[in-house]
Design an enzyme around this catalytic site. Structure first.
Site, PDB file in Angstrom:
ATOM      1  CG  ASP A  11      41.128  45.051  39.922  1.00  0.00           C
ATOM      2  OD1 ASP A  11      40.454  44.269  39.388  1.00  0.00           O
ATOM      3  OD2 ASP A  11      42.113  45.180  40.211  1.00  0.00           O
ATOM      4  CG  ASP A 130      43.251  35.520  40.718  1.00  0.00           C
ATOM      5  OD1 ASP A 130      43.336  36.065  39.497  1.00  0.00           O
ATOM      6  OD2 ASP A 130      42.417  35.706  41.863  1.00  0.00           O
TER       7      ASP A 130
END
Length: 275
Positions: A11, A130
């Site tokens: 990330d 997600d």
């Protein structure tokens, strides 16, 4: 049998690797190019970069990171975050990425999946989902202008159990995760990157129920993400969740496990991996 893949996820925020819990409380975890090089030496099968802020002023920073990484390593590289147009996909791929990961923009405009697949091939299009478990009485209708979301909820034929969230896990869209995965694949998605928001960064194990629901409905590879904390968790995601690949961040970034440890463990359990 195709080898199961072990994929570290980086990330990236403002040019640095970060990691959090349940998508918040971010901690610096290093330089992305050096981290990717380290993981290649460790035996990773692929690398995933997710630009988690994807702001306009951060986009050029991310492009530089992608380019430098692609020039440094020889692993397949998937890049996601802030991709809104076919031109965005083209820029990322031209800077050295092998695949692009679509999330929020694909939910808002599903036709983007078909356009990307038509332009670059289905092998380049990864749909990142997600998902978060929601109670049946806590269902939220899709917002106006999201006709595709409304339709998918109706097609699911049951109250939402796993709901799609966008904007880095912050925004609910009233969209059933299983129905959305099926629809995305029908439009040309070549792979699903499935993250459990509930498990993200918790080290409590992948959401096996969610994995089973998705892998049982689509015919493309599914990458399990969110929750790895023990070697058994990787095995469970593949054996019980039918995942084609397992993705993790914190257990690799902070040295709890080496990728070779995971591969050796899986190999001893009878899972085909590239050693």
């Amino acid at each position: 049998m195709l080898a199961k893949r072990i994929i570290p996820c980086l990330d990236v925020n403002a040019g640095r690797v970060v990691k959090g819990v349940n998508f918040v409380n971010l901690t610096d975890a290093g330089d992305p190019v050096e981290t990717a090089r380290f993981y290649e030496e460790e035996g990773a099968d692929e690398i995933v970069f997710l630009d988690i802020t994807a702001s306009v002023d951060n986009r050029e920073t991310m492009m530089g990171v992608v380019k430098r990484t692609a020039e440094t390593i020889f692993l397949p590289l998937t890049v996601g975050g802030g991709i809104r147009t076919v031109e965005d996909m083209r820029r990322i791929l031209s800077n050295g990425a092998d695949k692009v990961s679509l999330n929020t923009a694909a939910v808002r405009n599903p036709e983007l999946i078909a356009r990307g697949a038509g332009e670059f091939g289905v092998q380049c299009i990864v749909i990142a989902i997600d998902a978060k478990r929601v109670s049946l009485g806590d269902r939220k209708a899709a917002k106006p202008g999201q006709a595709a979301s409304d339709e998918l909820i109706r097609e699911a034929g049951a109250p939402v159990e796993y709901e799609v969230f966008v904007n880095g896990g912050r925004t609910r869209v009233g969209l059933d995760a299983i129905g959305w995965a099926k629809y995305a694949v029908s439009l040309g998605a070549g792979e699903i990157l499935l993250t459990s928001i509930d498990r993200d960064g918790t080290n409590s194990g992948y959401d096996i129920e969610l994995l089973r629901k998705i892998t049982g409905e689509v015919k493309v590879p599914v990458i399990a993400s969110g929750g790895a904390g023990t070697l058994e968790h990787f095995y469970d995601a593949i054996k019980d969740g039918n995942a084609d690949a397992v993705l993790a961040a914190s257990v690799f970034h902070f040295g709890k496990f080496k990728i070779k440890q995971v591969k050796n463990f899986l190999h001893e359990k009878g899972i085909t991996v590239r050693l």
